[in-house]
Design a protein around this motif. Structure first.
Motif, PDB file in Angstrom:
ATOM      1  N   PRO A   1      41.875 -32.327 -49.445  1.00  0.00           N
ATOM      2  CA  PRO A   1      41.077 -31.090 -49.436  1.00  0.00           C
ATOM      3  C   PRO A   1      41.076 -30.388 -48.086  1.00  0.00           C
ATOM      4  O   PRO A   1      40.164 -29.629 -47.778  1.00  0.00           O
ATOM      5  CB  PRO A   1      39.678 -31.589 -49.788  1.00  0.00           C
ATOM      6  CG  PRO A   1      39.619 -32.956 -49.202  1.00  0.00           C
ATOM      7  CD  PRO A   1      41.013 -33.529 -49.339  1.00  0.00           C
ATOM      8  N   HIS A   2      42.096 -30.656 -47.259  1.00  0.00           N
ATOM      9  CA  HIS A   2      42.167 -30.042 -45.929  1.00  0.00           C
ATOM     10  C   HIS A   2      43.599 -29.568 -45.666  1.00  0.00           C
ATOM     11  O   HIS A   2      44.567 -30.180 -46.144  1.00  0.00           O
ATOM     12  CB  HIS A   2      41.762 -31.047 -44.845  1.00  0.00           C
ATOM     13  CG  HIS A   2      40.427 -31.680 -45.068  1.00  0.00           C
ATOM     14  ND1 HIS A   2      39.249 -30.962 -45.034  1.00  0.00           N
ATOM     15  CD2 HIS A   2      40.089 -32.959 -45.352  1.00  0.00           C
ATOM     16  CE1 HIS A   2      38.241 -31.772 -45.273  1.00  0.00           C
ATOM     17  NE2 HIS A   2      38.716 -32.989 -45.483  1.00  0.00           N
ATOM     18  N   PRO A   3      43.762 -28.505 -44.875  1.00  0.00           N
ATOM     19  CA  PRO A   3      45.107 -28.057 -44.494  1.00  0.00           C
ATOM     20  C   PRO A   3      45.811 -29.113 -43.641  1.00  0.00           C
ATOM     21  O   PRO A   3      45.230 -29.656 -42.704  1.00  0.00           O
ATOM     22  CB  PRO A   3      44.844 -26.779 -43.689  1.00  0.00           C
ATOM     23  CG  PRO A   3      43.482 -26.320 -44.117  1.00  0.00           C
ATOM     24  CD  PRO A   3      42.717 -27.565 -44.415  1.00  0.00           C
TER      25      PRO A   3
ATOM     26  N   ASN B   1      50.935 -28.298 -46.615  1.00  0.00           N
ATOM     27  CA  ASN B   1      50.441 -28.588 -47.963  1.00  0.00           C
ATOM     28  C   ASN B   1      49.793 -27.326 -48.552  1.00  0.00           C
ATOM     29  O   ASN B   1      49.708 -26.278 -47.899  1.00  0.00           O
ATOM     30  CB  ASN B   1      49.488 -29.781 -47.957  1.00  0.00           C
ATOM     31  CG  ASN B   1      48.156 -29.486 -47.274  1.00  0.00           C
ATOM     32  OD1 ASN B   1      47.984 -28.454 -46.635  1.00  0.00           O
ATOM     33  ND2 ASN B   1      47.206 -30.403 -47.417  1.00  0.00           N
ATOM     34  N   SER B   2      49.335 -27.423 -49.770  1.00  0.00           N
ATOM     35  CA  SER B   2      48.829 -26.239 -50.468  1.00  0.00           C
ATOM     36  C   SER B   2      47.599 -25.657 -49.775  1.00  0.00           C
ATOM     37  O   SER B   2      47.442 -24.431 -49.706  1.00  0.00           O
ATOM     38  CB  SER B   2      48.506 -26.582 -51.928  1.00  0.00           C
ATOM     39  OG  SER B   2      47.596 -27.671 -52.002  1.00  0.00           O
ATOM     40  N   ASP B   3      46.722 -26.515 -49.235  1.00  0.00           N
ATOM     41  CA  ASP B   3      45.553 -26.004 -48.520  1.00  0.00           C
ATOM     42  C   ASP B   3      45.950 -25.295 -47.231  1.00  0.00           C
ATOM     43  O   ASP B   3      45.296 -24.331 -46.815  1.00  0.00           O
ATOM     44  CB  ASP B   3      44.576 -27.145 -48.209  1.00  0.00           C
ATOM     45  CG  ASP B   3      43.562 -27.361 -49.325  1.00  0.00           C
ATOM     46  OD1 ASP B   3      44.027 -27.507 -50.479  1.00  0.00           O
ATOM     47  OD2 ASP B   3      42.360 -27.379 -49.060  1.00  0.00           O
ATOM     48  N   ALA B   4      47.013 -25.768 -46.595  1.00  0.00           N
ATOM     49  CA  ALA B   4      47.499 -25.100 -45.380  1.00  0.00           C
ATOM     50  C   ALA B   4      48.066 -23.721 -45.721  1.00  0.00           C
ATOM     51  O   ALA B   4      47.881 -22.763 -44.963  1.00  0.00           O
ATOM     52  CB  ALA B   4      48.561 -25.956 -44.698  1.00  0.00           C
ATOM     53  N   GLU B   5      48.753 -23.619 -46.846  1.00  0.00           N
ATOM     54  CA  GLU B   5      49.261 -22.314 -47.267  1.00  0.00           C
ATOM     55  C   GLU B   5      48.115 -21.337 -47.478  1.00  0.00           C
ATOM     56  O   GLU B   5      48.205 -20.163 -47.112  1.00  0.00           O
ATOM     57  CB  GLU B   5      50.083 -22.462 -48.552  1.00  0.00           C
ATOM     58  CG  GLU B   5      51.382 -23.222 -48.360  1.00  0.00           C
ATOM     59  CD  GLU B   5      52.149 -23.390 -49.666  1.00  0.00           C
ATOM     60  OE1 GLU B   5      53.386 -23.454 -49.619  1.00  0.00           O
ATOM     61  OE2 GLU B   5      51.489 -23.455 -50.735  1.00  0.00           O
TER      62      GLU B   5
ATOM     63  N   MET C   1      46.027 -32.037 -39.009  1.00  0.00           N
ATOM     64  CA  MET C   1      45.122 -31.839 -40.134  1.00  0.00           C
ATOM     65  C   MET C   1      43.922 -31.036 -39.650  1.00  0.00           C
ATOM     66  O   MET C   1      43.345 -31.332 -38.603  1.00  0.00           O
ATOM     67  CB  MET C   1      44.647 -33.173 -40.722  1.00  0.00           C
ATOM     68  CG  MET C   1      43.811 -32.982 -41.999  1.00  0.00           C
ATOM     69  SD  MET C   1      43.333 -34.521 -42.820  1.00  0.00           S
ATOM     70  CE  MET C   1      41.955 -35.011 -41.774  1.00  0.00           C
ATOM     71  N   ILE C   2      43.569 -30.015 -40.417  1.00  0.00           N
ATOM     72  CA  ILE C   2      42.501 -29.090 -40.053  1.00  0.00           C
ATOM     73  C   ILE C   2      41.347 -29.264 -41.027  1.00  0.00           C
ATOM     74  O   ILE C   2      41.542 -29.219 -42.243  1.00  0.00           O
ATOM     75  CB  ILE C   2      43.005 -27.635 -40.094  1.00  0.00           C
ATOM     76  CG1 ILE C   2      44.217 -27.462 -39.175  1.00  0.00           C
ATOM     77  CG2 ILE C   2      41.896 -26.660 -39.725  1.00  0.00           C
ATOM     78  CD1 ILE C   2      44.936 -26.148 -39.347  1.00  0.00           C
ATOM     79  N   GLN C   3      40.167 -29.486 -40.498  1.00  0.00           N
ATOM     80  CA  GLN C   3      38.976 -29.594 -41.335  1.00  0.00           C
ATOM     81  C   GLN C   3      38.056 -28.428 -41.012  1.00  0.00           C
ATOM     82  O   GLN C   3      37.557 -28.294 -39.894  1.00  0.00           O
ATOM     83  CB  GLN C   3      38.243 -30.917 -41.110  1.00  0.00           C
ATOM     84  CG  GLN C   3      37.019 -31.074 -42.012  1.00  0.00           C
ATOM     85  CD  GLN C   3      36.393 -32.448 -41.912  1.00  0.00           C
ATOM     86  OE1 GLN C   3      36.881 -33.299 -41.189  1.00  0.00           O
ATOM     87  NE2 GLN C   3      35.314 -32.660 -42.636  1.00  0.00           N
ATOM     88  N   LEU C   4      37.849 -27.582 -41.997  1.00  0.00           N
ATOM     89  CA  LEU C   4      36.997 -26.421 -41.807  1.00  0.00           C
ATOM     90  C   LEU C   4      35.540 -26.839 -41.679  1.00  0.00           C
ATOM     91  O   LEU C   4      35.041 -27.616 -42.487  1.00  0.00           O
ATOM     92  CB  LEU C   4      37.148 -25.444 -42.981  1.00  0.00           C
ATOM     93  CG  LEU C   4      38.551 -24.871 -43.198  1.00  0.00           C
ATOM     94  CD1 LEU C   4      38.571 -24.032 -44.462  1.00  0.00           C
ATOM     95  CD2 LEU C   4      38.972 -24.022 -42.016  1.00  0.00           C
ATOM     96  N   ARG C   5      34.871 -26.330 -40.670  1.00  0.00           N
ATOM     97  CA  ARG C   5      33.455 -26.629 -40.478  1.00  0.00           C
ATOM     98  C   ARG C   5      32.572 -25.520 -41.028  1.00  0.00           C
ATOM     99  O   ARG C   5      31.376 -25.695 -41.188  1.00  0.00           O
ATOM    100  CB  ARG C   5      33.151 -26.793 -38.990  1.00  0.00           C
ATOM    101  CG  ARG C   5      33.866 -27.963 -38.343  1.00  0.00           C
ATOM    102  CD  ARG C   5      33.413 -28.111 -36.904  1.00  0.00           C
ATOM    103  NE  ARG C   5      32.003 -28.402 -36.810  1.00  0.00           N
ATOM    104  CZ  ARG C   5      31.484 -29.610 -36.781  1.00  0.00           C
ATOM    105  NH1 ARG C   5      32.261 -30.664 -36.845  1.00  0.00           N
ATOM    106  NH2 ARG C   5      30.177 -29.792 -36.692  1.00  0.00           N
TER     107      ARG C   5
END
Length: 380
Positions: A22-24, A38-42, A116-120
């Motif tokens: 669930p993260h880019p 991945n799809s979230d990164a797109e 990996m990016i986790q939106l806050r």
């Protein structure tokens, strides 16, 4: 992992696993080019992999971003690093992009780095909204006190001024008229605050949000937004919202009015009304096992001057306003109504762009009563 343990479709399996996160997640080479997304990164970069493969990370993130220092550090140390609350805002990604970063090298290829990016933003803004909701509720006691302690004395003051006016000179009569007008103005303010003390259960039903927005748009075009372009970006397949229609009209009329005032006479001024279905955000209610799903997203955007930095964090608090003659209760009331519906409202703003995003529950045939306990924010 030895060769015998590797399934023949490993590449497909790995891609499927990364797309399920669930993260880019992106893989960057030494030149900064995207080797995988991945799809979230797109979705995060608003571009498909075919496009990203021709671009570099620097095309999306400012060159002075801490992200590049983290990538260089990982390459030097051949390890992994986590960094929290990193600002990656840019014109390409939009404002207020606050994220957590997890950066690691690939042991088999030192030229590649995984990010990996986790939106806050969602969790933090939902928690902030709960604070705003508490602030709005704190006005309840004050409103009840004001209604009793102020309205009656004001009636006496206004009555006395009216009696004085009958025997006053023309010069003094203007002063008695001022007393009456100011008394009326304070009574109206108390009446507005009294709304906060209304604890009656909300009468809710299945409401077509597009019907509400069209009604609000009609009202706005005949009033505050008559010279402003209003654009609709609606999801036609959206299910009904579980809400009170009149209160929804009140919410969006307030937001559209604020947007119109922010745009003012700006050339090419525009207000955008957006609806979307965003599954995955839920609120858990403390003390119970209830989890309220908020899949409906309604947004009001404008390209006005934006909200000043010094009040942006407290925009939903009572008595916070940028208007010289404003009471600062409009957005506080919006936050209260949204909260009473079990929803969440958040605001993003910078010069030339302001958006108010509301997350609300969808209607179901058998809807359980929404607890009045203050929920906590979770993201799934």
């Amino acid at each position: 992992m030895n060769d015998q343990a590797i399934p023949p479709d490993l590449a497909t399996t790995q891609t499927g696993i990364l797309n399920a996160l669930p993260h880019p997640v992106v893989v960057i080479d030494r030149s900064g080019r995207f080797r995988f997304a991945n799809s979230d990164a797109e979705q995060f970069f608003s571009a498909g992999m075919a496009y990203l493969a021709k671009r570099r990370l620097q095309d999306f993130v400012p060159a002075d971003s801490p992200l590049f220092a983290l990538i260089d550090q990982v390459r030097e140390q051949q390890g992994r690093i986590s960094e929290y609350r990193v600002d990656v805002s840019s014109p390409r990604l939009g404002g207020e992009r606050l994220v957590d970063l997890y950066v690691s090298n690939l042991p088999d290829d030192p030229d590649l780095v995984v990010v990996m990016i986790q939106l806050r933003s969602i969790a933090e803004k939902m928690d902030r909204q709960l604070t705003h909701r508490s602030a709005a509720r704190s006005v309840t006691g004050l409103a009840a006190m004001l209604a009793h302690e102020i309205r009656n004395p004001l009636s006496g003051i206004k009555g006395a001024a009216q009696l004085l006016a009958t025997s006053a000179s023309d010069e003094d009569r203007s002063l008695t008229r001022l007393i009456q007008e100011e008394s009326d103005r304070i009574v109206k303010l108390v009446d507005r605050m009294e709304v906060f003390s209304d604890q009656r259960p909300i009468e809710r039903s299945a409401v077509n949000i597009h019907s509400v927005l069209e009604h609000v748009k009609t009202l706005a075009r005949s009033g505050v937004a008559r010279r402003i372009k209003i654009t609709e970006l609606y999801d036609p397949s959206l299910p009904p919202v579980f809400a009170n229609r009149d209160q929804l009209v009140q919410i969006f009329l307030n937001l559209v009015k604020n947007a119109a005032e922010a745009v003012g006479d700006r050339e090419n001024g525009e207000i955008r009304l957006i609806t979307a279905f965003k599954p995955g955000v839920r609120l858990s209610v403390p003390g119970t096992r209830d989890r309220v799903t908020l899949p409906l997203e309604f947004t009001v955007e404008d390209n006005g001057d934006g909200i000043p930095d010094d009040i942006r964090e407290n925009i939903f608090d009572p008595f916070v306003t940028t208007k010289p003659s404003g009471s600062g209760l409009g957005l506080a009331l919006v936050a209260k109504i949204v909260g009473d519906h079990g929803g969440v409202i958040e605001c993003e703003s910078h010069e030339g762009h302001t958006s108010f995003r509301i997350l609300m529950p969808a209607w179901r045939e058998m809807v359980e009563p929404v607890s009045h306990e203050t929920p906590t924010a979770t993201e799934v």
